[in-house]
Motif scaffolding. Structure first.
Motif, mmCIF file in Angstrom:
data_model
loop_
_atom_site.group_PDB
_atom_site.id
_atom_site.type_symbol
_atom_site.label_atom_id
_atom_site.label_comp_id
_atom_site.label_asym_id
_atom_site.label_seq_id
_atom_site.Cartn_x
_atom_site.Cartn_y
_atom_site.Cartn_z
ATOM 1 N N UNK A 1 12.025 -0.819 -5.858
ATOM 2 C CA UNK A 1 11.057 -0.307 -6.819
ATOM 3 C C UNK A 1 9.671 -0.294 -6.177
ATOM 4 N N UNK A 2 8.995 0.817 -6.422
ATOM 5 C CA UNK A 2 7.671 1.047 -5.838
ATOM 6 C C UNK A 2 6.619 0.901 -6.931
ATOM 7 N N UNK B 1 2.900 0.213 -13.447
ATOM 8 C CA UNK B 1 3.834 1.332 -13.494
ATOM 9 C C UNK B 1 4.689 1.288 -12.232
ATOM 10 N N UNK B 2 6.013 1.178 -12.399
ATOM 11 C CA UNK B 2 6.896 1.081 -11.232
ATOM 12 C C UNK B 2 7.924 2.203 -11.265
ATOM 13 N N UNK B 3 8.352 2.591 -10.079
ATOM 14 C CA UNK B 3 9.372 3.629 -9.936
ATOM 15 C C UNK B 3 10.591 2.977 -9.287
ATOM 16 N N UNK C 1 2.149 -6.015 -6.055
ATOM 17 C CA UNK C 1 0.870 -5.512 -5.559
ATOM 18 C C UNK C 1 0.948 -3.993 -5.536
ATOM 19 N N UNK C 2 -0.061 -3.350 -6.076
ATOM 20 C CA UNK C 2 -0.059 -1.890 -6.146
ATOM 21 C C UNK C 2 0.136 -1.273 -4.762
ATOM 22 N N UNK C 3 1.008 -0.249 -4.719
ATOM 23 C CA UNK C 3 1.258 0.457 -3.461
ATOM 24 C C UNK C 3 2.410 -0.113 -2.653
ATOM 25 N N UNK C 4 2.873 -1.298 -2.999
ATOM 26 C CA UNK C 4 3.968 -1.908 -2.245
ATOM 27 C C UNK C 4 5.330 -1.505 -2.820
ATOM 28 N N UNK C 5 6.344 -1.575 -1.946
ATOM 29 C CA UNK C 5 7.727 -1.313 -2.343
ATOM 30 C C UNK C 5 8.522 -2.601 -2.155
ATOM 31 N N UNK D 1 21.359 -12.942 -3.722
ATOM 32 C CA UNK D 1 20.472 -11.779 -3.820
ATOM 33 C C UNK D 1 19.082 -12.162 -3.349
ATOM 34 N N UNK D 2 18.467 -11.277 -2.578
ATOM 35 C CA UNK D 2 17.084 -11.497 -2.156
ATOM 36 C C UNK D 2 16.209 -10.369 -2.685
ATOM 37 N N UNK D 3 14.972 -10.699 -2.999
ATOM 38 C CA UNK D 3 13.985 -9.735 -3.483
ATOM 39 C C UNK D 3 12.744 -9.894 -2.614
ATOM 40 N N UNK D 4 12.372 -8.850 -1.887
ATOM 41 C CA UNK D 4 11.272 -8.987 -0.926
ATOM 42 C C UNK D 4 10.561 -7.649 -0.731
ATOM 43 N N UNK D 5 9.289 -7.693 -0.279
ATOM 44 C CA UNK D 5 8.568 -6.446 0.024
ATOM 45 C C UNK D 5 9.091 -5.842 1.316
ATOM 46 N N UNK D 6 9.119 -4.515 1.380
ATOM 47 C CA UNK D 6 9.584 -3.820 2.576
ATOM 48 C C UNK D 6 8.637 -2.674 2.900
ATOM 49 N N UNK D 7 8.653 -2.288 4.169
ATOM 50 C CA UNK D 7 7.882 -1.129 4.583
ATOM 51 C C UNK D 7 8.808 0.079 4.579
#
Length: 251
Positions: free
Chosen positions: A81-82, A98-100, A223-227, A238-244
Motif C-alpha cells: 500500500x502506497x 489516503x492509501x492505495x 509516512x506520506x509518499x512511502x510504499x 508475516x512482515x510489514x516494512x517500507x520498500x523502494x
C-alpha cells in the motif's frame, strides 16, 4: 651292522615325523593367520561398506533438511500500500491518510486493480486471516499445503474501528492472489468457508492438516509518499516494512 641300520632308520623316521609335524604346524599357523587376515579384511570391507551407507544416508538427511529449511524460509510478496496523501481535517482536526492498496504476486506484479482507502490517523493496521499448515506439509512441498494462505480483511487507522471500513477481500470468495492456480480452488474455498470452525475445532483442523487458523493485524506508522509491503513466509510469519519501488501504484 644291522643294528646300525635300524638305528639310522629310526632316526630317519623320527626326523620325517618331526619334519611332518613342523610342516603341519607351519601350515596350520599359516592357515590360521591367512584365515584371520582374510576374515579381518572381509570385516573391514563390511565396516567400510556400512560406513559408506551411513554417510550416504546422512548426506541425504542433510540435503532433505536443507530443502526443508529453504521451504520454511520462502518469502512471498502478497500486498503493498502506497501512502498517497496525508492531511488534517480542518473541522475535526484529525489526521487522515489516503492509501492505495494493491495485491501482488510472487514476482511483484500487480493482481487486479488497486483500491483506495481513507484511514483516520497515521498508524495503519492491516487485518488478515491466515491458515497455517503443519510443518511436514511445508517441508514435503505438498501441492495443496506447501505454504500458509492468506486473506486480507481490513485496512484501518488507530483512530477508527475495523467495522467502520469496507472489506478488502470478500469473505467466502477466493483471494485474488490465489486465483492464478485453479488446481486448488475447491480446497482453498473450503478453508475460507470453514475458517472459524477450523480455528475453534482442533479435530476439524487436523483433518485438513491445519496447524492453526486465526486473524492478525500488524501495524506501522505511515509516512506520506512511502510504499509498504507485506511478505508471507511458508511457515506463516508475516512482515510489514517500507520498500523502494520504481513505479508507485496508480489508480
Amino acid at each position: 651292522m644291522a643294528k646300525t641300520m635300524e638305528t639310522i632308520s629310526t632316526i630317519n623316521s623320527t626326523l620325517r615325523t618331526v619334519l611332518a609335524v613342523l610342516v603341519a604346524t607351519v601350515l596350520g599357523i599359516a592357515s590360521f593367520f591367512g584365515y584371520n587376515i582374510y576374515h579381518e579384511k572381509e570385516i573391514a570391507l563390511q565396516k567400510v561398506s556400512a560406513l559408506e551407507e551411513e554417510i550416504s544416508h546422512k548426506q541425504a538427511e542433510i540435503e532433505q533438511l536443507g530443502v526443508r529449511l529453504k521451504l520454511l524460509k520462502v518469502d512471498q510478496r502478497i500486498g503493498q500500500f502506497h501512502v498517497v496523501d496525508q492531511l488534517v481535517d480542518p473541522e475535526s482536526g484529525e489526521k487522515v491518510s489516503k492509501v492505495r492498496f494493491l495485491e501482488i504476486d510472487k514476482q511483484g506484479k500487480p493482481i487486479g486493480l488497486p483500491r483506495e482507502f481513507e484511514i483516520k490517523g497515521d498508524v495503519a493496521y492491516i487485518e488478515y486471516w491466515v491458515v497455517k499448515f503443519d510443518d511436514k506439509y511445508v517441508e514435503e512441498a505438498d501441492p495443496f499445503r506447501n505454504t500458509s494462505i492468506f486473506l486480507f480483511r481490513k485496512i484501518f487507522g488507530e483512530d477508527q474501528k475495523a467495522s467502520e471500513v469496507p472489506d478488502i477481500d470478500t469473505i467466502g470468495d477466493r483471494p485474488a492472489v490465489y486465483a492464478q492456480n485453479p488446481e486448488v480452488t475447491e480446497f482453498e474455498n473450503q478453508l475460507w468457508k470453514d475458517f472459524w470452525k477450523l480455528a475453534n475445532d482442533p479435530e476439524a483442523a487436523k483433518s485438513k492438516g491445519v496447524r492453526t487458523a486465526h486473524g492478525e493485524a500488524p501495524n506501522i506508522k505511515m509516512i506520506e509518499g512511502k510504499t509498504y509491503e507485506l511478505e508471507l513466509r511458508s511457515s506463516g510469519g508475516v512482515s510489514l516494512k517500507p520498500v523502494e519501488v520504481e513505479i508507485k501504484p496508480e489508480s
